[in-house]
Design a protein around this motif. Sequence first.
Motif, PDB file in Angstrom:
ATOM      1  N   HIS A   1       9.307 -12.885   0.941  1.00  0.00           N
ATOM      2  CA  HIS A   1       8.071 -12.717   1.711  1.00  0.00           C
ATOM      3  C   HIS A   1       7.776 -11.233   1.951  1.00  0.00           C
ATOM      4  O   HIS A   1       6.644 -10.778   1.788  1.00  0.00           O
ATOM      5  CB  HIS A   1       8.175 -13.463   3.044  1.00  0.00           C
ATOM      6  N   SER A   2       8.799 -10.490   2.299  1.00  0.00           N
ATOM      7  CA  SER A   2       8.639  -9.058   2.534  1.00  0.00           C
ATOM      8  C   SER A   2       8.202  -8.338   1.260  1.00  0.00           C
ATOM      9  O   SER A   2       7.322  -7.458   1.297  1.00  0.00           O
ATOM     10  CB  SER A   2       9.959  -8.480   3.052  1.00  0.00           C
ATOM     11  N   LEU A   3       8.799  -8.699   0.131  1.00  0.00           N
ATOM     12  CA  LEU A   3       8.409  -8.089  -1.147  1.00  0.00           C
ATOM     13  C   LEU A   3       6.961  -8.426  -1.499  1.00  0.00           C
ATOM     14  O   LEU A   3       6.217  -7.567  -1.995  1.00  0.00           O
ATOM     15  CB  LEU A   3       9.347  -8.543  -2.267  1.00  0.00           C
ATOM     16  N   LEU A   4       6.555  -9.659  -1.232  1.00  0.00           N
ATOM     17  CA  LEU A   4       5.184 -10.058  -1.541  1.00  0.00           C
ATOM     18  C   LEU A   4       4.177  -9.277  -0.695  1.00  0.00           C
ATOM     19  O   LEU A   4       3.162  -8.783  -1.219  1.00  0.00           O
ATOM     20  CB  LEU A   4       5.002 -11.562  -1.338  1.00  0.00           C
ATOM     21  N   THR A   5       4.440  -9.153   0.584  1.00  0.00           N
ATOM     22  CA  THR A   5       3.506  -8.412   1.438  1.00  0.00           C
ATOM     23  C   THR A   5       3.494  -6.930   1.066  1.00  0.00           C
ATOM     24  O   THR A   5       2.432  -6.295   1.092  1.00  0.00           O
ATOM     25  CB  THR A   5       3.832  -8.596   2.936  1.00  0.00           C
ATOM     26  N   ASP A   6       4.646  -6.387   0.685  1.00  0.00           N
ATOM     27  CA  ASP A   6       4.711  -4.991   0.245  1.00  0.00           C
ATOM     28  C   ASP A   6       3.897  -4.803  -1.040  1.00  0.00           C
ATOM     29  O   ASP A   6       3.135  -3.835  -1.167  1.00  0.00           O
ATOM     30  CB  ASP A   6       6.166  -4.571   0.033  1.00  0.00           C
ATOM     31  N   TYR A   7       4.061  -5.715  -1.971  1.00  0.00           N
ATOM     32  CA  TYR A   7       3.277  -5.662  -3.216  1.00  0.00           C
ATOM     33  C   TYR A   7       1.782  -5.652  -2.923  1.00  0.00           C
ATOM     34  O   TYR A   7       1.037  -4.812  -3.445  1.00  0.00           O
ATOM     35  CB  TYR A   7       3.650  -6.852  -4.111  1.00  0.00           C
ATOM     36  N   MET A   8       1.350  -6.555  -2.077  1.00  0.00           N
ATOM     37  CA  MET A   8      -0.080  -6.656  -1.777  1.00  0.00           C
ATOM     38  C   MET A   8      -0.598  -5.385  -1.104  1.00  0.00           C
ATOM     39  O   MET A   8      -1.676  -4.894  -1.445  1.00  0.00           O
ATOM     40  CB  MET A   8      -0.356  -7.895  -0.917  1.00  0.00           C
ATOM     41  N   ARG A   9       0.182  -4.846  -0.178  1.00  0.00           N
ATOM     42  CA  ARG A   9      -0.231  -3.603   0.487  1.00  0.00           C
ATOM     43  C   ARG A   9      -0.351  -2.457  -0.504  1.00  0.00           C
ATOM     44  O   ARG A   9      -1.278  -1.653  -0.431  1.00  0.00           O
ATOM     45  CB  ARG A   9       0.767  -3.235   1.593  1.00  0.00           C
ATOM     46  N   ARG A  10       0.575  -2.391  -1.436  1.00  0.00           N
ATOM     47  CA  ARG A  10       0.546  -1.310  -2.424  1.00  0.00           C
ATOM     48  C   ARG A  10      -0.637  -1.451  -3.377  1.00  0.00           C
ATOM     49  O   ARG A  10      -1.229  -0.446  -3.778  1.00  0.00           O
ATOM     50  CB  ARG A  10       1.862  -1.241  -3.184  1.00  0.00           C
ATOM     51  N   VAL A  11      -0.973  -2.672  -3.758  1.00  0.00           N
ATOM     52  CA  VAL A  11      -2.147  -2.879  -4.604  1.00  0.00           C
ATOM     53  C   VAL A  11      -3.402  -2.419  -3.866  1.00  0.00           C
ATOM     54  O   VAL A  11      -4.239  -1.685  -4.413  1.00  0.00           O
ATOM     55  CB  VAL A  11      -2.281  -4.360  -5.041  1.00  0.00           C
ATOM     56  N   ILE A  12      -3.518  -2.841  -2.622  1.00  0.00           N
ATOM     57  CA  ILE A  12      -4.684  -2.456  -1.817  1.00  0.00           C
ATOM     58  C   ILE A  12      -4.736  -0.937  -1.656  1.00  0.00           C
ATOM     59  O   ILE A  12      -5.797  -0.324  -1.830  1.00  0.00           O
ATOM     60  CB  ILE A  12      -4.672  -3.186  -0.458  1.00  0.00           C
ATOM     61  N   ASP A  13      -3.588  -0.318  -1.365  1.00  0.00           N
ATOM     62  CA  ASP A  13      -3.544   1.138  -1.244  1.00  0.00           C
ATOM     63  C   ASP A  13      -3.934   1.812  -2.558  1.00  0.00           C
ATOM     64  O   ASP A  13      -4.603   2.857  -2.552  1.00  0.00           O
ATOM     65  CB  ASP A  13      -2.148   1.613  -0.824  1.00  0.00           C
ATOM     66  N   GLY A  14      -3.519   1.222  -3.667  1.00  0.00           N
ATOM     67  CA  GLY A  14      -3.895   1.774  -4.975  1.00  0.00           C
ATOM     68  C   GLY A  14      -5.399   1.748  -5.188  1.00  0.00           C
ATOM     69  O   GLY A  14      -5.992   2.733  -5.650  1.00  0.00           O
ATOM     70  N   TYR A  15      -6.015   0.644  -4.847  1.00  0.00           N
ATOM     71  CA  TYR A  15      -7.477   0.551  -4.983  1.00  0.00           C
ATOM     72  C   TYR A  15      -8.183   1.520  -4.034  1.00  0.00           C
ATOM     73  O   TYR A  15      -9.171   2.147  -4.414  1.00  0.00           O
ATOM     74  CB  TYR A  15      -7.971  -0.877  -4.740  1.00  0.00           C
ATOM     75  N   LEU A  16      -7.671   1.629  -2.810  1.00  0.00           N
ATOM     76  CA  LEU A  16      -8.280   2.566  -1.861  1.00  0.00           C
ATOM     77  C   LEU A  16      -8.154   4.010  -2.361  1.00  0.00           C
ATOM     78  O   LEU A  16      -9.098   4.809  -2.228  1.00  0.00           O
ATOM     79  CB  LEU A  16      -7.655   2.414  -0.474  1.00  0.00           C
ATOM     80  N   SER A  17      -7.005   4.331  -2.950  1.00  0.00           N
ATOM     81  CA  SER A  17      -6.828   5.672  -3.519  1.00  0.00           C
ATOM     82  C   SER A  17      -7.771   5.880  -4.701  1.00  0.00           C
ATOM     83  O   SER A  17      -8.332   6.972  -4.870  1.00  0.00           O
ATOM     84  CB  SER A  17      -5.379   5.872  -3.974  1.00  0.00           C
ATOM     85  N   PHE A  18      -7.943   4.866  -5.505  1.00  0.00           N
ATOM     86  CA  PHE A  18      -8.866   4.951  -6.638  1.00  0.00           C
ATOM     87  C   PHE A  18     -10.298   5.172  -6.143  1.00  0.00           C
ATOM     88  O   PHE A  18     -11.032   5.996  -6.688  1.00  0.00           O
ATOM     89  CB  PHE A  18      -8.772   3.671  -7.478  1.00  0.00           C
ATOM     90  N   MET A  19     -10.665   4.446  -5.087  1.00  0.00           N
ATOM     91  CA  MET A  19     -12.012   4.609  -4.512  1.00  0.00           C
ATOM     92  C   MET A  19     -12.203   6.037  -3.998  1.00  0.00           C
ATOM     93  O   MET A  19     -13.303   6.599  -4.108  1.00  0.00           O
ATOM     94  CB  MET A  19     -12.235   3.607  -3.376  1.00  0.00           C
ATOM     95  N   ALA A  20     -11.139   6.616  -3.443  1.00  0.00           N
ATOM     96  CA  ALA A  20     -11.209   7.968  -2.893  1.00  0.00           C
ATOM     97  C   ALA A  20     -10.979   9.031  -3.972  1.00  0.00           C
ATOM     98  O   ALA A  20     -10.925  10.215  -3.653  1.00  0.00           O
ATOM     99  CB  ALA A  20     -10.190   8.134  -1.776  1.00  0.00           C
ATOM    100  N   GLN A  21     -10.835   8.596  -5.205  1.00  0.00           N
ATOM    101  CA  GLN A  21     -10.615   9.479  -6.358  1.00  0.00           C
ATOM    102  C   GLN A  21      -9.350  10.333  -6.204  1.00  0.00           C
ATOM    103  O   GLN A  21      -9.314  11.490  -6.604  1.00  0.00           O
ATOM    104  CB  GLN A  21     -11.847  10.346  -6.625  1.00  0.00           C
ATOM    105  N   GLU A  22      -8.340   9.741  -5.607  1.00  0.00           N
ATOM    106  CA  GLU A  22      -7.057  10.429  -5.459  1.00  0.00           C
ATOM    107  C   GLU A  22      -6.270  10.314  -6.766  1.00  0.00           C
ATOM    108  O   GLU A  22      -6.339   9.299  -7.454  1.00  0.00           O
ATOM    109  CB  GLU A  22      -6.255   9.826  -4.309  1.00  0.00           C
ATOM    110  N   ALA A  23      -5.512  11.333  -7.068  1.00  0.00           N
ATOM    111  CA  ALA A  23      -4.776  11.388  -8.323  1.00  0.00           C
ATOM    112  C   ALA A  23      -3.626  10.377  -8.385  1.00  0.00           C
ATOM    113  O   ALA A  23      -3.198  10.002  -9.476  1.00  0.00           O
ATOM    114  CB  ALA A  23      -4.237  12.802  -8.539  1.00  0.00           C
ATOM    115  N   ASN A  24      -3.124   9.935  -7.248  1.00  0.00           N
ATOM    116  CA  ASN A  24      -1.940   9.064  -7.234  1.00  0.00           C
ATOM    117  C   ASN A  24      -2.280   7.565  -7.264  1.00  0.00           C
ATOM    118  O   ASN A  24      -1.396   6.742  -7.087  1.00  0.00           O
ATOM    119  CB  ASN A  24      -1.063   9.386  -6.035  1.00  0.00           C
ATOM    120  N   ALA A  25      -3.517   7.201  -7.503  1.00  0.00           N
ATOM    121  CA  ALA A  25      -3.908   5.786  -7.485  1.00  0.00           C
ATOM    122  C   ALA A  25      -3.151   4.976  -8.528  1.00  0.00           C
ATOM    123  O   ALA A  25      -2.620   3.889  -8.230  1.00  0.00           O
ATOM    124  CB  ALA A  25      -5.410   5.654  -7.702  1.00  0.00           C
TER     125      ALA A  25
END
Length: 142
Positions: free
Chosen positions: A95-119
């Motif tokens: 369960h912890s791994l699943l929630t971590d995965y989902m948070r990281r995907v969301i953070d990746g999209y948010l970084s992509f939206m903000a045009q950050e290099a680490n997306a």
Amino acid sequence: MKRLLLVALLLVGCAGAPAVAEPTAIPEPTATLTCAEASADYRAAVDGILTTWDDANAVAGSTARISLSGPVQDLQAIARDVDALDPPPYADKAHSLLTDYMRRVIDGYLSFMAQEANAENKLNQANNILQQWAEEYATLTE
């Protein structure tokens, strides 16, 4: 004498036999559920939510940067649904791994939206977590 003996026998017979203790019931053994049996409801809930997640993630992955806010909000709502689940104790790691995965995907999209290099890096990390989750989740069916 015979009369006395007869009276004595009658008195003993009327008094009844000595009380016999009721036998105590032997408790039935309790069945121990296997991990797969005990986690069936949790796994069914996760499987249903993941179907929705996969659809929303596919939409987000094919959406232009400027239009990602709606799909990301959908992913956040789905992640909250997973957070709200109450996993059995032995499913805590999965369960912890699943929630971590989902948070990281969301953070990746948010970084992509903000045009950050680490997306892209964030999304790659999410995929690594997804692999760990899949291995851990598979143990729940044993």
